[in-house]
Design an enzyme around this catalytic site. Structure first.
Site, short mmCIF file in Angstrom:
data_model
loop_
_atom_site.label_atom_id
_atom_site.label_comp_id
_atom_site.label_asym_id
_atom_site.label_seq_id
_atom_site.Cartn_x
_atom_site.Cartn_y
_atom_site.Cartn_z
N TYR A 198 -21.52 6.30 4.43
CA TYR A 198 -20.50 5.48 3.77
C TYR A 198 -20.47 4.09 4.41
CZ TYR A 198 -15.85 3.91 2.28
OH TYR A 198 -14.81 3.17 1.78
N GLU A 221 -5.62 -4.90 10.41
CA GLU A 221 -5.18 -3.56 9.96
C GLU A 221 -3.66 -3.48 10.07
OE1 GLU A 221 -6.34 -0.39 8.73
OE2 GLU A 221 -4.18 -0.03 8.90
N ASP A 236 -12.17 -3.28 3.41
CA ASP A 236 -12.19 -1.85 3.76
C ASP A 236 -10.75 -1.34 3.78
OD1 ASP A 236 -13.22 0.61 4.39
OD2 ASP A 236 -13.46 0.19 6.52
C1 LIG Z 1 -8.79 3.84 6.70
S1 LIG Z 1 -9.44 2.36 6.10
C2 LIG Z 1 -10.87 2.71 5.21
C3 LIG Z 1 -10.79 3.07 3.76
C4 LIG Z 1 -11.69 4.21 3.41
N1 LIG Z 1 -13.00 4.10 3.92
C5 LIG Z 1 -11.61 4.65 1.98
O1 LIG Z 1 -12.14 5.67 1.66
O2 LIG Z 1 -10.97 4.01 1.15
C6 LIG Z 1 -8.22 1.73 5.02
C7 LIG Z 1 -7.10 1.03 5.78
O3 LIG Z 1 -6.55 -0.06 5.02
C8 LIG Z 1 -5.28 -0.31 5.59
N2 LIG Z 1 -4.52 -1.26 4.75
C9 LIG Z 1 -4.02 -1.04 3.50
N3 LIG Z 1 -3.39 -2.15 3.06
C10 LIG Z 1 -3.50 -3.09 4.05
C11 LIG Z 1 -3.04 -4.45 4.18
N4 LIG Z 1 -2.32 -5.05 3.22
N5 LIG Z 1 -3.38 -5.12 5.32
C12 LIG Z 1 -4.10 -4.52 6.30
N6 LIG Z 1 -4.53 -3.24 6.24
C13 LIG Z 1 -4.24 -2.53 5.12
C14 LIG Z 1 -4.69 1.08 5.72
O4 LIG Z 1 -3.64 1.14 6.65
C15 LIG Z 1 -5.92 1.91 6.15
O5 LIG Z 1 -5.93 2.18 7.51
#
Ligand SMILES: C[S@@+](CC[C@H](N)C(=O)[O-])C[C@H]1O[C@@H](n2cnc3c(N)ncnc32)[C@H](O)[C@@H]1O
Length: 273
Positions: free
Chosen positions: A88, A131, A187
């Site tokens: 991925y 994040e 991401d």
């Molecule tokens: C875990 S990662 C990776 C996504 C993953 N690989 C998938 O399957 O979609 C996604 C991250 O985006 C973060 N996130 C969502 N909205 C956000 C924002 N407005 N600013 C910063 N981080 C954000 C979430 O807290 C989460 O930890």
């Protein structure tokens, strides 16, 4: 007495089950084991333990253990990434095609730390990860260490910083400072967390795209995950958003079968036309 085979045959006839198809049993219990695919089929996982569960101010965070996939990060009941999913991250970053050496990179989201960990192996000049959820990073640092190495242990390192906050607000700051990057990675969760009230989710996604291009150098690239290749409607909607961007952008796509999604996923590489 009715034999179980005869009962199964009677049920199969009544339920109009095709010959040879086995009737599945739904397993109930304390640990969640069914998650939806991108096209809303129900997938059963071989979960045998709940490793972590807490609710942050932003989302429900679970780490579940699957016998075949290892630990899996589940946010708001949606599977995000598992220990089995190096493919991925490698497809998202186009490993072997893109050259990250001495490049400046911004990751939006990425709280599992896998992308940051893999990018740092490619000798970039600097990476900043934005994040929103501190608790996701704490959980992944502890229970998904095989995919994030030690990068979430501290908030910075020799050539990287992790900033806890809303990526949209930080991008606004970078725009006002005229700060530019070679790569921006989207991401984020499939439905990103919006710090400010906005209308449709697609409006918010377009805001993220527009801001990303304002912090990219003219030859920079925006790389992101899209959706399951079976979910053609959602992919088309995303591509519609790309087509409305000004200045105009062009894009390429790549695909990979992601073990923990149990389906093929589409990724986008977007640059100025
Ligand atoms: C875990 S990662 C990776 C996504 C993953 N690989 C998938 O399957 O979609 C996604 C991250 O985006 C973060 N996130 C969502 N909205 C956000 C924002 N407005 N600013 C910063 N981080 C954000 C979430 O807290 C989460 O930890």
């Amino acid at each position: 007495m009715l034999s179980s085979k005869r009962l199964e045959n009677i049920l199969a006839k009544k339920l109009k089950v095709n010959s040879g198809q086995v009737l599945p049993t739904l397993k109930r219990g304390d640990v969640a084991r069914y998650f939806p695919s991108s096209d809303e089929r129900i997938i059963e996982y071989d979960i045998d333990a709940m490793v972590f569960e807490e609710r942050s101010p932003f989302q429900k965070i679970q780490i579940l253990h699957s016998k075949t996939l290892g630990n899996m990060l589940v946010l708001d009941e949606l599977q995000n990434i598992a220990e089995s999913d190096l493919i991925y991250t490698e497809t998202l970053m186009c490993r072997g095609t893109e050259n990250y050496e001495d490049k400046e990179i911004c990751i939006l989201g990425g709280g599992d730390g896998a992308l940051l960990y893999e990018l740092l192996k490619e000798n970039p000049k600097y990476v900043v990860m934005l994040e929103i959820d501190e608790l996701v990073m704490q959980a992944c640092n502890k229970y998904l260490n095989t995919i994030c190495g030690g990068v979430l242990e501290k908030r910075n390192g020799k050539n990287y910083d992790i900033i806890v906050g809303d990526c949209v607000q930080y991008m606004k700051k970078y725009i006002s400072e005229h700060r530019k990057f070679d790569y921006v990675f989207g991401d984020l969760t499939d439905i990103p967390i919006s710090g400010t009230p906005v209308g449709e989710i697609w409006d918010f996604i377009r805001t993220i795209l527009e801001s990303s291009f304002k912090i990219l150098k003219s030859d920079g690239k925006f790389l992101t995950h899209g959706n399951g290749t079976a979910c053609t409607e959602s992919l088309e909607l995303f591509e519609d958003q790309l087509r409305t961007l000004r200045p105009k952008v062009k894009f390429t796509t790549s695909k990979a079968f992601v073990p923990s999604f149990m389906e093929e996923w589409q990724f986008y590489q977007v640059s100025l036309a």
